[in-house]
Design a protein around this motif. Structure first.
Motif, PDB file in Angstrom:
ATOM      1  N   CYS A 124      -8.508  19.062  32.971  1.00 55.19           N
ATOM      2  CA  CYS A 124      -9.256  18.989  34.227  1.00 55.19           C
ATOM      3  C   CYS A 124      -9.662  20.370  34.713  1.00 55.19           C
ATOM      4  O   CYS A 124      -8.971  21.356  34.458  1.00 55.19           O
ATOM      5  N   LYS A 125     -10.766  20.384  35.450  1.00 50.16           N
ATOM      6  CA  LYS A 125     -11.201  21.588  36.155  1.00 50.16           C
ATOM      7  C   LYS A 125     -11.707  21.153  37.526  1.00 50.16           C
ATOM      8  O   LYS A 125     -12.435  20.171  37.656  1.00 50.16           O
ATOM      9  N   PHE A 126     -11.268  21.879  38.551  1.00 52.33           N
ATOM     10  CA  PHE A 126     -11.611  21.545  39.924  1.00 52.33           C
ATOM     11  C   PHE A 126     -12.119  22.776  40.648  1.00 52.33           C
ATOM     12  O   PHE A 126     -11.663  23.891  40.400  1.00 52.33           O
ATOM     13  N   GLU A 127     -13.024  22.570  41.568  1.00 55.26           N
ATOM     14  CA  GLU A 127     -13.542  23.614  42.450  1.00 55.26           C
ATOM     15  C   GLU A 127     -12.959  23.348  43.837  1.00 55.26           C
ATOM     16  O   GLU A 127     -13.138  22.253  44.388  1.00 55.26           O
ATOM     17  N   LEU A 128     -12.258  24.325  44.394  1.00 58.13           N
ATOM     18  CA  LEU A 128     -11.612  24.137  45.688  1.00 58.13           C
ATOM     19  C   LEU A 128     -12.600  24.301  46.839  1.00 58.13           C
ATOM     20  O   LEU A 128     -13.451  25.192  46.812  1.00 58.13           O
ATOM     21  N   ALA A 129     -12.465  23.468  47.863  1.00 61.74           N
ATOM     22  CA  ALA A 129     -13.320  23.570  49.050  1.00 61.74           C
ATOM     23  C   ALA A 129     -12.911  24.763  49.911  1.00 61.74           C
ATOM     24  O   ALA A 129     -13.758  25.444  50.487  1.00 61.74           O
ATOM     25  N   GLY A 134      -5.383  26.529  48.697  1.00 57.89           N
ATOM     26  CA  GLY A 134      -4.990  25.868  47.463  1.00 57.89           C
ATOM     27  C   GLY A 134      -5.486  24.426  47.433  1.00 57.89           C
ATOM     28  O   GLY A 134      -6.477  24.080  48.082  1.00 57.89           O
ATOM     29  N   MET A 135      -4.790  23.568  46.715  1.00 56.77           N
ATOM     30  CA  MET A 135      -5.181  22.155  46.612  1.00 56.77           C
ATOM     31  C   MET A 135      -5.174  21.475  47.980  1.00 56.77           C
ATOM     32  O   MET A 135      -5.911  20.528  48.206  1.00 56.77           O
TER      33      MET A 135
END
Length: 158
Positions: A124-129, A134-135
């Motif tokens: 997985c790859k996520f872009e943080l708001a 962090g998450m």
């Protein structure tokens, strides 16, 4: 006097350290909107932690996630390569220009490698708001299943 100060400060420090654990959930599905996935994550330091993804058929993938920061050491990311052959082209590991031992810039991105007991892996790859949170600050991204299907994922603010 010093002993008394330490004696009073220690419980406060322990309570503060225990209060740093954050947890949250996310949701996702394949591009068609089918095959829902529920994500759960837990972090005690805001830049890494554990995550699980439960598919609609009940299969669960779990493992570590890492937020890429200027202080991330490439050696600490070793769990991300377990179960994946080189050159599969998904690209979650192209998030930074790594030198021999350090990631060179902060990106606000998270990478994870989640696996089943049977050895299958989802990466997985996520872009943080809100990267500084962090998450817990929420974000969105994508996971790739062993068969190449992708899952779009969203993490609301915790």
């Amino acid at each position: 006097m010093t002993h008394r100060t330490v004696k009073l400060a220690l419980p406060a420090l322990l309570a503060l350290a225990a209060g740093c654990t954050t947890m949250g959930t996310g949701f996702g599905s394949t591009a068609s909107g089918a095959d829902p996935v529920t994500f759960n994550w837990k972090s005690s330091d805001a830049v890494s932690g554990t995550m699980s993804a439960t598919l609609s058929d009940g299969k669960t993938y779990s493992g570590q996630f890492f937020e890429i920061t200027k202080d991330t050491q490439v050696d600490n990311l070793e769990p991300l390569w377990a179960g994946w052959r080189p050159g599969l082209g998904f690209g979650p590991f192209d998030y930074w220009g790594a030198g021999p031992s350090f990631v060179t810039h902060y990106s606000g991105r998270v990478v994870a490698n989640l696996g089943t007991a049977g050895g299958a892996h989802m990466r997985c790859k996520f872009e943080l708001a809100h990267p500084s949170e962090g998450m817990a600050g929420g974000g969105r991204g994508q996971c790739q299943m062993p068969d190449g299907k992708t899952i779009d994922a969203t993490f609301p603010t915790a």
